[in-house]
Write an enzyme that holds these catalytic residues in place. Structure first.
Site, mmCIF file in Angstrom:
data_model
loop_
_atom_site.group_PDB
_atom_site.id
_atom_site.type_symbol
_atom_site.label_atom_id
_atom_site.label_comp_id
_atom_site.label_asym_id
_atom_site.label_seq_id
_atom_site.Cartn_x
_atom_site.Cartn_y
_atom_site.Cartn_z
ATOM 1 N N HIS A 23 0.821 -1.208 0.000
ATOM 2 C CA HIS A 23 0.000 0.000 0.000
ATOM 3 C C HIS A 23 0.856 1.259 0.000
ATOM 4 C CE1 HIS A 23 -4.146 -1.123 -0.097
ATOM 5 N NE2 HIS A 23 -4.528 0.052 0.380
ATOM 6 N N ARG A 76 1.232 2.056 -3.512
ATOM 7 C CA ARG A 76 -0.057 2.539 -4.029
ATOM 8 C C ARG A 76 -0.272 4.002 -3.631
ATOM 9 N NH1 ARG A 76 -5.420 0.995 -5.397
ATOM 10 N NH2 ARG A 76 -7.060 1.866 -4.089
ATOM 11 N N HIS A 133 -11.582 3.717 -6.827
ATOM 12 C CA HIS A 133 -12.437 4.221 -5.762
ATOM 13 C C HIS A 133 -13.839 4.468 -6.290
ATOM 14 C CE1 HIS A 133 -8.837 5.918 -3.258
ATOM 15 N NE2 HIS A 133 -9.027 4.630 -3.065
#
Length: 340
Positions: A265, A268, A291
């Site tokens: 992450h 990311r 998202h």
């Protein structure tokens, strides 16, 4: 909550029990093509409610009232894990969302007269910034750690290049198949991402080059017996596990000496932040990250400080030093004289 995911539930053999209706609801969701991981999560959350209700003599949906669900919500709030820590607001919400869906379905199908969870409010989840974000230089340090002369090192370099280029989640990466890469268009198809939605993300030239090197030089060596079709394989020829992937990436981050916590992450978050600082429209960042809500993506506007610093320095009258430079020089000189 410390209980197994699929415990033996009270009333499982009673067709009118909470447990029996849970099985029917999960079957309904399966027919609607909900992801297996989603079904597991919802079974776990409802099983915990059913066990809690059984301890209080409540085993049928018609016996569950709004005050009972409010008591259960308070139970989640005051619950403490083995280490003494409370459940986070996010975890509490994850326990309650399936309950709302379950009782909404029961009421809609007329199995109960009214929905006791209709007014059940979820706890507010704090909008936390990512723990850390790498600079461009720090990313390059991390990417340079794997020994690309070793097959596993080359695989890991390709993995991190893909994570950084596409900003996909670790689970999404472990699910990638060989045929999910469009080599001609330099894109990757992310299948059944969060929310069980597919999306296409750009790969970029550099990540594509490292991925081709892995595909041609390493992956054929890792296939053991029948090819499982997964893009990234472990030493024994199986698809990579998310936990193991995180461990390897975290080890590379630590070895790079950037002194920032994180794993998959982290790459990311870094990709999204650097793209935003580079001028990318936030709607494109939203599409890249997968998202559902733009509000979720907007958190990166708080992390993207680089452009704000630049604009602040260029436009804020008090940001420039020249007004006070002479005064500061005099203070420094006076301090030096005192030392002498």
């Amino acid at each position: 909550m410390g209980r197994p995911a699929n415990p033996p539930l009270p009333g499982a053999n009673d067709p009118d029990s909470l447990a029996a209706f849970m099985v029917r609801w999960l079957g309904h969701l399966a027919i609607k093509h909900y992801a297996d991981a989603t079904l597991v999560d919802r079974r776990t959350a409802l099983s915990q409610l059913i066990l809690w209700c059984a301890e209080r003599g409540i085993e049928q949906p018609r016996d569950v009232t709004k005050p009972i669900l409010e008591r259960y919500q308070r139970h989640l709030f005051y619950y403490r894990k083995a280490d003494g820590a409370p459940l986070s607001p996010r975890t509490q919400a994850q326990r309650l969302i399936p309950i709302r869906g379950f009782f909404r379905w029961l009421a809609r199908e007329n199995f109960i007269l009214s929905n006791p969870a209709s007014d059940l409010e979820l706890p507010r989840r704090p909008r936390r910034l990512p723990a850390a974000v790498l600079t461009v230089e720090e990313v390059e340090k991390v990417l340079a750690v794997p020994d690309v002369g070793d097959p596993i090192g080359l695989r890991d370099r390709a993995i991190m290049e893909v994570l950084y280029a596409t900003a996909i989640r670790r689970t999404e990466l472990t699910r990638l198949g060989v045929w999910d890469v469009d080599w001609a268009r330099s894109t990757v198809m992310v299948r059944q991402g969060k929310g069980d939605k597919d999306r296409v993300v750009p790969l970029g030239e550099r990540a594509k080059a490292w991925l081709e090197a892995y595909r041609d030089q390493v992956r054929p060596q890792l296939v053991a017996g029948r090819d499982p079709g997964s893009l990234f394989l472990s030493r024994d020829g199986r698809a990579l596990q998310s936990k193991r992937l995180s461990e390897r990436v975290r080890a590379y981050v630590e070895a790079a000496g950037v002194n920032k916590p994180g794993s998959c992450h982290l790459l990311r978050h870094t990709a999204a932040t650097l793209m935003l600082e580079g001028g990318a429209d936030i709607r494109f960042i939203q599409a890249l990250l997968g998202h559902e809500s733009l509000e979720t993506t907007e958190i990166y506007t708080h992390v993207s400080i680089g452009k704000l610093i630049e604009i602040h320095a260029a436009t804020h009258p008090g940001a420039r030093l020249q007004h006070d430079q002479a005064l500061l020089d005099a203070l420094i000189e006076a301090d030096a004289d005192r030392d002498d």
